[in-house]
Design an enzyme around this catalytic site. Structure first.
Site, mmCIF file in Angstrom:
data_model
loop_
_atom_site.group_PDB
_atom_site.id
_atom_site.type_symbol
_atom_site.label_atom_id
_atom_site.label_comp_id
_atom_site.label_asym_id
_atom_site.label_seq_id
_atom_site.Cartn_x
_atom_site.Cartn_y
_atom_site.Cartn_z
ATOM 1 N N TYR A 205 -62.404 21.714 21.004
ATOM 2 C CA TYR A 205 -63.564 22.562 21.292
ATOM 3 C C TYR A 205 -64.833 21.787 20.977
ATOM 4 O O TYR A 205 -64.922 21.154 19.916
ATOM 5 C CB TYR A 205 -63.526 23.839 20.441
ATOM 6 C CG TYR A 205 -63.398 25.065 21.308
ATOM 7 C CD1 TYR A 205 -64.416 25.397 22.204
ATOM 8 C CD2 TYR A 205 -62.270 25.860 21.266
ATOM 9 C CE1 TYR A 205 -64.294 26.486 23.033
ATOM 10 C CE2 TYR A 205 -62.143 26.958 22.097
ATOM 11 C CZ TYR A 205 -63.164 27.265 22.978
ATOM 12 O OH TYR A 205 -63.037 28.343 23.798
ATOM 13 N N GLU A 207 -68.398 23.004 21.935
ATOM 14 C CA GLU A 207 -69.591 23.701 22.453
ATOM 15 C C GLU A 207 -70.851 22.972 22.012
ATOM 16 O O GLU A 207 -70.959 22.560 20.851
ATOM 17 C CB GLU A 207 -69.626 25.142 21.940
ATOM 18 C CG GLU A 207 -68.655 26.043 22.672
ATOM 19 C CD GLU A 207 -68.637 27.448 22.087
ATOM 20 O OE1 GLU A 207 -69.312 27.696 21.075
ATOM 21 O OE2 GLU A 207 -67.940 28.296 22.661
ATOM 22 N N ASP A 351 -77.463 20.254 47.138
ATOM 23 C CA ASP A 351 -76.052 20.317 46.767
ATOM 24 C C ASP A 351 -75.339 19.244 47.578
ATOM 25 O O ASP A 351 -75.078 19.415 48.764
ATOM 26 C CB ASP A 351 -75.505 21.717 47.080
ATOM 27 C CG ASP A 351 -74.013 21.841 46.767
ATOM 28 O OD1 ASP A 351 -73.377 20.799 46.518
ATOM 29 O OD2 ASP A 351 -73.504 22.974 46.792
ATOM 30 N N THR A 377 -69.973 18.371 43.250
ATOM 31 C CA THR A 377 -68.637 18.381 42.671
ATOM 32 C C THR A 377 -68.307 16.920 42.380
ATOM 33 O O THR A 377 -68.932 16.016 42.932
ATOM 34 C CB THR A 377 -67.596 18.954 43.651
ATOM 35 O OG1 THR A 377 -67.741 18.284 44.906
ATOM 36 C CG2 THR A 377 -67.781 20.441 43.855
ATOM 37 N N LYS A 380 -63.762 15.707 45.877
ATOM 38 C CA LYS A 380 -64.211 15.378 47.246
ATOM 39 C C LYS A 380 -64.423 13.857 47.397
ATOM 40 O O LYS A 380 -63.687 13.084 46.824
ATOM 41 C CB LYS A 380 -65.469 16.159 47.601
ATOM 42 C CG LYS A 380 -65.286 17.689 47.465
ATOM 43 C CD LYS A 380 -66.421 18.433 48.095
ATOM 44 C CE LYS A 380 -66.215 19.929 48.129
ATOM 45 N NZ LYS A 380 -66.461 20.656 46.899
ATOM 46 N N ARG A 386 -61.469 17.454 39.476
ATOM 47 C CA ARG A 386 -62.095 18.678 39.942
ATOM 48 C C ARG A 386 -63.147 19.127 38.916
ATOM 49 O O ARG A 386 -62.792 19.406 37.762
ATOM 50 C CB ARG A 386 -60.979 19.717 40.000
ATOM 51 C CG ARG A 386 -61.026 20.740 41.033
ATOM 52 C CD ARG A 386 -59.617 21.134 41.407
ATOM 53 N NE ARG A 386 -59.265 20.320 42.550
ATOM 54 C CZ ARG A 386 -59.766 20.497 43.751
ATOM 55 N NH1 ARG A 386 -60.607 21.474 43.996
ATOM 56 N NH2 ARG A 386 -59.420 19.704 44.739
HETATM 57 N N1 PLP Z 1 -71.019 23.123 47.162
HETATM 58 C C1 PLP Z 1 -70.513 22.701 48.322
HETATM 59 C C2 PLP Z 1 -71.443 22.164 49.376
HETATM 60 C C3 PLP Z 1 -69.145 22.775 48.560
HETATM 61 O O1 PLP Z 1 -68.646 22.400 49.740
HETATM 62 C C4 PLP Z 1 -68.297 23.296 47.543
HETATM 63 C C5 PLP Z 1 -66.845 23.381 47.723
HETATM 64 O O2 PLP Z 1 -66.265 23.181 48.709
HETATM 65 C C6 PLP Z 1 -68.887 23.742 46.355
HETATM 66 C C7 PLP Z 1 -70.242 23.638 46.191
HETATM 67 C C8 PLP Z 1 -68.091 24.415 45.304
HETATM 68 O O3 PLP Z 1 -67.285 23.598 44.571
HETATM 69 P P1 PLP Z 1 -66.174 24.255 43.629
HETATM 70 O O4 PLP Z 1 -65.038 24.630 44.505
HETATM 71 O O5 PLP Z 1 -65.870 23.137 42.677
HETATM 72 O O6 PLP Z 1 -66.790 25.410 42.933
#
Ligand code: PLP
Length: 564
Positions: A205, A207, A351, A377, A380, A386
């Site tokens: 842990y 935090e 994002d 993320t 990918k 993950r």
């Molecule tokens: N943002 C985008 C553009 C995504 O394509 C995804 C997932 O496919 C996410 C966020 C979310 O990721 P997670 O599944 O890890 O929550």
């Protein structure tokens, strides 16, 4: 060539002659790890020391000696990348090199005399592995099978404790090996990433943040998290990094929490146009807490129309503009998004979850210089475990850290953070840039073949790792196409295309990505084969025998490409 040497008291009588034989090769540098006299010791200590050096890449080869050689060979072969061969004579040594690419020579002191050592060492040093020649292909095939076994050996304990879970993972391992994975959001992590992610750090842990934890005993956890943070900043040229978000969706939520008040307006790409759930879908908390306004792609070009986005921004006056998507096959112009955000006094969040690996490898422009916040993320295209990541300007650092913890999450997953640190290190290597470029080259070639075979692609092609195919234009739908390809071992997902008229459970499209197959080593020429299978299956959707035949071809073909 660096060679680590180890023996126990039983092997000691052969030590001097063996090291002398190795030193007749001027290129050899021997690292003597003991033992240094005849006092009884445990053979396993020396085998482990030598094998660890090979597993870590500190030396290229090793030599071990004990009375029978058996204990040394058993111990050394437990280690990743070690192929220890017990050799009684020069013939054994020759075969162990030619057929098995042995990198540890194990000598049995009861069978080998000091005067016989030079001949064995000569055979072992001079014989080349034949697996890389046409004649020796069978040896390479046999060694490659050990690589699958290596993946299963990561789970050796699990097999005994929980055979059901082990069996399911084993079946999934076989599925990974025997299929063409075109899911655009997936990849194959390295074994190093998996080891860190599956490590004992899951026990802790922690935090808080490095140097400011709520629990004791975090010294080494802090080391790991600091490494992850510094590497993320270096990789993307960011001022601040938070590596704790459990996933991409929670990274986005943390930015909203840090930057907005409930009810504030976010301008983002809607889900049905290629955006993500966490960008304001009414089914997601983002759509419940904030006022969501959406931009679309142009109906004609199916690409982002920056003038239309600017006009929409002027109309709805968002507090935050969000760029980034889950199913957009074209490059995104982050400088334009910055201009638009500035023109209405909005903050900019990018994002980059899908394209983070391309950004890291220089195959897509970076959003970092333009955006106030960048989320991602780490799986990918970035090929890590993950998880989620937030980058931001220093002025937002405190607010972001507070939003992640204690705002949204409790204890961070330090084992996953260790996996992220490894992933960032891997992405900082020059080979990762080649990997990123190859992903795009493969994607463009796949798109070109599909176009030649008569398919309609959203936006007419691709600039990144994914291709969006309009199945409705071929008289099919996404669901039917996904299921037919699945039967043949070609894994992809149904996906809405812009202005889709079919429900999301069916969709008009399929999304194909090349990050995973590129990790396995497929190149542009292999895309011809993949596109050919896809085209045949979809052009003959009623032909289940064809799918069965192609399933066999897929298994044979993919056997050439190792999964890490
Ligand atoms: N943002 C985008 C553009 C995504 O394509 C995804 C997932 O496919 C996410 C966020 C979310 O990721 P997670 O599944 O890890 O929550």
């Amino acid at each position: 060539m660096k060679i680590a040497f180890g023996c126990d008291h039983g092997g000691f009588p052969l030590k001097e002659a063996t090291i002398a034989a190795l030193k007749t090769y001027p290129e050899v540098e021997v690292e003597d790890l003991g033992t240094f006299d005849r006092d009884p010791v445990d053979y396993s200590d020396y085998a482990i020391d030598v094998a660890e050096k090979i597993a870590e890449g500190a030396v290229e080869r090793g030599v071990l000696i004990c009375t029978t050689g058996i204990g040394m060979a058993i111990a050394a072969n437990r280690f990743y990348g070690v192929r220890a061969a017990l050799c009684e004579d020069a013939g054994d040594a020759t075969k162990s090199r030619a057929h098995n690419d042995s990198n540890v020579l194990v000598l049995p002191c009861i069978h080998v005399k000091p005067e016989g050592v030079q001949a064995i060492v000569d055979a072992w040093m001079k014989t080349e592995y034949t697996g890389r020649t046409i004649d020796g292909m069978r040896h390479a095939r046999r060694l490659a099978k050990l690589d699958t076994a290596k993946r299963l050996s990561e789970l050796a304990c699990l097999a005994g404790v929980d055979p059901e879970v082990h069996a399911a993972i084993r079946r999934h391992t076989e599925q990974e090996d025997a299929t063409v994975n075109l899911i655009a959001s997936e990849n194959y992590t390295s074994r190093a990433v998996r080891e860190a992610t599956g490590s004992i750090l899951t026990n802790k842990y922690s935090e808080g943040y490095p140097g400011r934890r709520w629990y004791g005993g975090c010294t080494h956890i802090d080391e790991v998290e600091r490494l992850a943070i510094e590497r993320a900043k270096q990789l993307f040229g960011a001022e601040h990094a938070n590596v704790q978000p459990h996933c991409g969706a929670s990274a986005n939520m943390a930015v909203y929490l840090a930057a907005l008040e409930p009810g504030d307006t976010i301008l983002s790409m809607s889900l049905d146009q290629g955006g993500h759930l966490s960008h304001g879908s009414k089914f997601n908390i983002s759509g419940k807490l904030y006022n969501i306004e959406s931009y679309t792609v142009s109906k004609e070009t199916e690409t982002l129309d920056y003038e239309a986005i600017a006009a929409k921004a002027r109309e709805v006056k968002p507090r935050l503009i969000l760029a980034g998507a889950s199913a957009y096959p074209r490059a995104i112009d982050f400088a334009k998004f910055r201009e638009i955000a500035d023109s209405v006094g909005a903050m900019l969040l990018v994002d980059m979850a899908h394209i983070a690996g391309l950004v890291a490898g220089g195959a897509h422009a970076s959003p970092v210089p333009y955006a106030d916040f960048v989320t991602s993320t780490t799986h990918k295209t970035l090929r890590g475990p993950r998880g989620g990541l937030i980058l931001c300007k220093e002025k937002y650092a405190k607010a972001i850290d507070r939003a992640v913890f204690p705002g949204l999450q409790g204890g961070p997953l330090e084992n996953v953070i260790a996996g992220k640190a490894v992933c960032f290190k891997e992405a900082l290597q020059p080979e990762f840039a080649q990997y990123a470029a190859q992903i795009v080259a493969n994607s463009k070639r796949l798109a070109a073949h599909l176009l030649t075979n008569g398919f309609r692609l959203v936006s007419g092609g691709t600039d990144n790792h994914l291709v969006l195919v309009d199945m409705a234009a071929s008289g099919l739908n996404g669901k039917v196409a996904q299921e037919a390809l699945d039967e043949a071992g070609i894994i992809c997902n149904k996906n809405a295309i812009p202005y889709d008229t079919l429900p999301t459970s069916v969709t008009s499209g399929i999304r194909l990505g090349t990050a995973s197959v590129t990790t396995r080593g497929l190149k542009e020429a292999d895309m011809l084969k993949v596109a050919g299978w896809i085209s045949k299956i979809l052009a003959n959707i009623g032909d289940t025998n064809l799918r069965k035949r192609i399933r066999g071809d897929v298994i044979d073909f993919m056997a050439q490409f190792q999964t890490p």
